[in-house]
Design an enzyme around this catalytic site. Sequence first.
Site, PDB file in Angstrom:
ATOM      1  N   VAL A   2       0.833  -1.208   0.000  1.00 45.20           N
ATOM      2  CA  VAL A   2       0.000   0.000   0.000  1.00 45.20           C
ATOM      3  C   VAL A   2       0.870   1.261   0.000  1.00 45.20           C
ATOM      4  CG1 VAL A   2      -1.764   1.260   1.271  1.00 45.20           C
ATOM      5  CG2 VAL A   2      -1.781  -1.234   1.286  1.00 45.20           C
ATOM      6  N   ARG A  41       5.501  -2.925   7.887  1.00 50.66           N
ATOM      7  CA  ARG A  41       5.717  -2.300   9.186  1.00 50.66           C
ATOM      8  C   ARG A  41       5.756  -3.373  10.267  1.00 50.66           C
ATOM      9  NH1 ARG A  41       5.348   3.127   9.179  1.00 50.66           N
ATOM     10  NH2 ARG A  41       4.598   3.243  11.320  1.00 50.66           N
ATOM     11  N   HIS A  90     -29.316   7.859  -9.280  1.00 48.53           N
ATOM     12  CA  HIS A  90     -28.813   7.906 -10.651  1.00 48.53           C
ATOM     13  C   HIS A  90     -28.542   9.346 -11.069  1.00 48.53           C
ATOM     14  CE1 HIS A  90     -28.280   6.986 -14.878  1.00 48.53           C
ATOM     15  NE2 HIS A  90     -29.079   8.022 -15.155  1.00 48.53           N
TER      16      HIS A  90
HETATM   17  C1  LIG Z   1       2.435   6.371   4.675  1.00 44.08           C
HETATM   18  C2  LIG Z   1       1.307   5.676   5.392  1.00 44.08           C
HETATM   19  C3  LIG Z   1       0.023   5.809   4.924  1.00 44.08           C
HETATM   20  C4  LIG Z   1      -1.031   5.196   5.590  1.00 44.08           C
HETATM   21  N1  LIG Z   1      -2.285   5.365   5.101  1.00 44.08           N
HETATM   22  C5  LIG Z   1      -3.319   4.774   5.734  1.00 44.08           C
HETATM   23  C6  LIG Z   1      -4.648   4.993   5.282  1.00 44.08           C
HETATM   24  O1  LIG Z   1      -4.890   5.698   4.300  1.00 44.08           O
HETATM   25  N2  LIG Z   1      -5.656   4.398   5.954  1.00 44.08           N
HETATM   26  C7  LIG Z   1      -5.421   3.601   7.053  1.00 44.08           C
HETATM   27  O2  LIG Z   1      -6.376   3.082   7.637  1.00 44.08           O
HETATM   28  N3  LIG Z   1      -4.172   3.384   7.502  1.00 44.08           N
HETATM   29  C8  LIG Z   1      -3.122   3.956   6.878  1.00 44.08           C
HETATM   30  N4  LIG Z   1      -1.855   3.776   7.359  1.00 44.08           N
HETATM   31  C9  LIG Z   1      -1.677   2.924   8.546  1.00 44.08           C
HETATM   32  C10 LIG Z   1      -2.025   3.694   9.818  1.00 44.08           C
HETATM   33  O3  LIG Z   1      -1.221   4.841   9.893  1.00 44.08           O
HETATM   34  C11 LIG Z   1      -1.832   2.820  11.038  1.00 44.08           C
HETATM   35  O4  LIG Z   1      -2.576   1.630  10.885  1.00 44.08           O
HETATM   36  C12 LIG Z   1      -2.304   3.528  12.291  1.00 44.08           C
HETATM   37  O5  LIG Z   1      -1.599   4.730  12.487  1.00 44.08           O
HETATM   38  C13 LIG Z   1      -2.108   2.641  13.513  1.00 44.08           C
HETATM   39  O6  LIG Z   1      -2.594   3.305  14.621  1.00 44.08           O
HETATM   40  P1  LIG Z   1      -2.064   2.974  16.088  1.00 44.08           P
HETATM   41  O7  LIG Z   1      -2.815   3.880  17.005  1.00 44.08           O
HETATM   42  O8  LIG Z   1      -2.150   1.525  16.329  1.00 44.08           O
HETATM   43  O9  LIG Z   1      -0.520   3.349  16.094  1.00 44.08           O
HETATM   44  P2  LIG Z   1       0.293   4.644  15.630  1.00 44.08           P
HETATM   45  O10 LIG Z   1      -0.500   5.519  14.765  1.00 44.08           O
HETATM   46  O11 LIG Z   1       1.585   4.127  15.100  1.00 44.08           O
HETATM   47  O12 LIG Z   1       0.537   5.438  16.977  1.00 44.08           O
HETATM   48  C14 LIG Z   1       1.343   4.937  17.999  1.00 44.08           C
HETATM   49  C15 LIG Z   1       1.813   6.111  18.853  1.00 44.08           C
HETATM   50  O13 LIG Z   1       2.429   5.592  20.043  1.00 44.08           O
HETATM   51  C16 LIG Z   1       3.642   6.291  20.286  1.00 44.08           C
HETATM   52  N5  LIG Z   1       4.482   5.416  21.115  1.00 44.08           N
HETATM   53  C17 LIG Z   1       5.050   4.239  20.767  1.00 44.08           C
HETATM   54  N6  LIG Z   1       5.686   3.689  21.820  1.00 44.08           N
HETATM   55  C18 LIG Z   1       5.508   4.550  22.854  1.00 44.08           C
HETATM   56  C19 LIG Z   1       5.898   4.543  24.221  1.00 44.08           C
HETATM   57  N7  LIG Z   1       6.577   3.512  24.742  1.00 44.08           N
HETATM   58  N8  LIG Z   1       5.575   5.599  24.998  1.00 44.08           N
HETATM   59  C20 LIG Z   1       4.858   6.642  24.496  1.00 44.08           C
HETATM   60  N9  LIG Z   1       4.450   6.696  23.210  1.00 44.08           N
HETATM   61  C21 LIG Z   1       4.757   5.655  22.404  1.00 44.08           C
HETATM   62  C22 LIG Z   1       4.175   6.558  18.891  1.00 44.08           C
HETATM   63  O14 LIG Z   1       5.136   7.604  18.917  1.00 44.08           O
HETATM   64  C23 LIG Z   1       2.880   6.959  18.176  1.00 44.08           C
HETATM   65  O15 LIG Z   1       2.603   8.317  18.362  1.00 44.08           O
HETATM   66  C24 LIG Z   1      -0.781   4.408   6.743  1.00 44.08           C
HETATM   67  C25 LIG Z   1       0.518   4.279   7.230  1.00 44.08           C
HETATM   68  C26 LIG Z   1       1.550   4.902   6.569  1.00 44.08           C
HETATM   69  C27 LIG Z   1       2.933   4.765   7.120  1.00 44.08           C
END
Ligand SMILES: Cc1cc2nc3c(=O)[nH]c(=O)nc-3n(C[C@H](O)[C@H](O)[C@H](O)COP(=O)(O)OP(=O)(O)OC[C@H]3O[C@@H](n4cnc5c(N)ncnc54)[C@H](O)[C@@H]3O)c2cc1C
Length: 475
Positions: free
Chosen positions: A193, A282, A454
């Site tokens: 993706v 990832r 439509h």
């Molecule tokens: C270029 C790109 C495009 C994408 N486009 C899409 C899209 O269009 N649609 C979609 O659904 N998904 C998309 N994704 C995937 C999506 O970004 C992730 O699935 C989503 O961000 C995951 O959310 P999360 O809350 O699990 O983790 P994350 O968004 O990764 O957030 C985790 C947070 O925890 C923090 N953290 C980690 N460890 C610690 C710690 N020990 N202490 C304090 N803070 C910590 C990190 O710094 C971060 O801020 C994309 C990803 C990328 C890289």
Amino acid sequence: MAKKFDVAVIGAGPGGYIAAIRAAQLGLNTVCIDEFKSEDGKPSLGGTCLNVGCIPSKALLESSENYERALHKFADHGIKCKDVSLDVATMLGRKDNIVQQFTGGIALLFKKNKVASVHGHGRLTGAGDYYRIAVTRDNGSETIDAKHVIIATGSLPRQIEGITVDNVRICDNVGALSLKDVPGKLGVIGAGVIGLEMGSVWRRLGSEVTVLEALPTFLAAADDAVAREALRIFTKTVGLDIKLGCRIGSVETGKKSISVEFEYEGESRKLTFDRLVVAVGRVPNTEGLGVESVGVKTDERGFIEVDERNRTGVPNIYAIGDVVRGPMLAHKSSEEGVAVAETIAGQHGHVNLETIPWVIYTSPEIAWVGKTEQQLKAEGVEYRSGQFPFIVSGRARALGETAGFVKMLADAKSDRILGVHILGPFASELIAEAVVAMEFGATAEDIARIVHAHPSLSEAMHEAALGVDKRFLSL
Ligand SMILES: Cc1cc2nc3c(=O)[nH]c(=O)nc-3n(C[C@H](O)[C@H](O)[C@H](O)COP(=O)(O)OP(=O)(O)OC[C@H]3O[C@@H](n4cnc5c(N)ncnc54)[C@H](O)[C@@H]3O)c2cc1C
């Protein structure tokens, strides 16, 4: 002295910040700990999604598509654009503004919902009546005690041994979203993706883009029919040079270029690029999180082990989003966040992983929900299918976006919808109807009997449903 909370959420991505807001709405005293910093070194909420993922990539996809329209598509409408030119700095500035508005918006939402927001790295250090979390940051540290912990630490780009990402010449998603100028030749390792979306952005802006993919099949998770047609369009129309089944060898960074040696079709090859994007998936992020101190287990790939309700097996510790099994998608993370907050509050939170919509924001877009045809075959499920091409859709014609189709798969006996696969304009929006239908256990006939406006793209969904019963009205 430790501050005490009912719930501590570690990570403020779409999983964590939504979990924190929902927990606070349910009357739980909640803190959200996050360590993300923007380029200027300031704390920035929203995780990967808002800072360096979904939102900035969609902003650049839209900008680059507008540029391409102005260059190549407006003429068909009789709109003549002279001297179309590109200002990359403005384009990046627009993207950065959108990101800042959203990340700042989360801080406001935290305030409104009375979520305590703490910047720093959270590490679990032990358990007693409360779980203890040590938070460290550049200018100090603090200790937080919480009865319930939600781990939402997300994911990080997978690294390839021997390739050093500097986010200037060799980039992961962070650098690929901020290239200061359009590279003449851009290499992308990985046709997933992120590789396809980033490759599309820079291709439209003028780069010659080569995508090197290790797997012999293109978009293996998508329905075969969608993947086949998408590959044809991306190579023939979009102009991405996609090489499947490559084995990457050495990568060398010279003064001005990067050379990549790889094996392709049984031969050793070498290509030289101005910039290289590494987008090979990832990995779950549990770096320095101290999960072992409380007995939370990770599997062999590093994902935190959870059951169907995101419980880790350690009392009152949950994990959600990219750091656990299931698709790495923002909306999946958020829904798990809501479900876990509700479980903690004594409700019955649950997420149906079978109806998570997948979207790839290429042009044409790709979106699907449920099973692919190859999965149904492998599982021995008897099914019927209907496929309707956008070329027959009046709205698609008016848009000038006629590539692709909607394909619906339904159980041969019950007619219940098992999967819907879309390649085409606004697939990301159209898929919502299929998700609702599947959640409500709808049959193809149900969709066939519903009135669709439509001319609209949704008529293609209607026709695909009619097609399951081999009674197309417009084909
Ligand atoms: C270029 C790109 C495009 C994408 N486009 C899409 C899209 O269009 N649609 C979609 O659904 N998904 C998309 N994704 C995937 C999506 O970004 C992730 O699935 C989503 O961000 C995951 O959310 P999360 O809350 O699990 O983790 P994350 O968004 O990764 O957030 C985790 C947070 O925890 C923090 N953290 C980690 N460890 C610690 C710690 N020990 N202490 C304090 N803070 C910590 C990190 O710094 C971060 O801020 C994309 C990803 C990328 C890289």
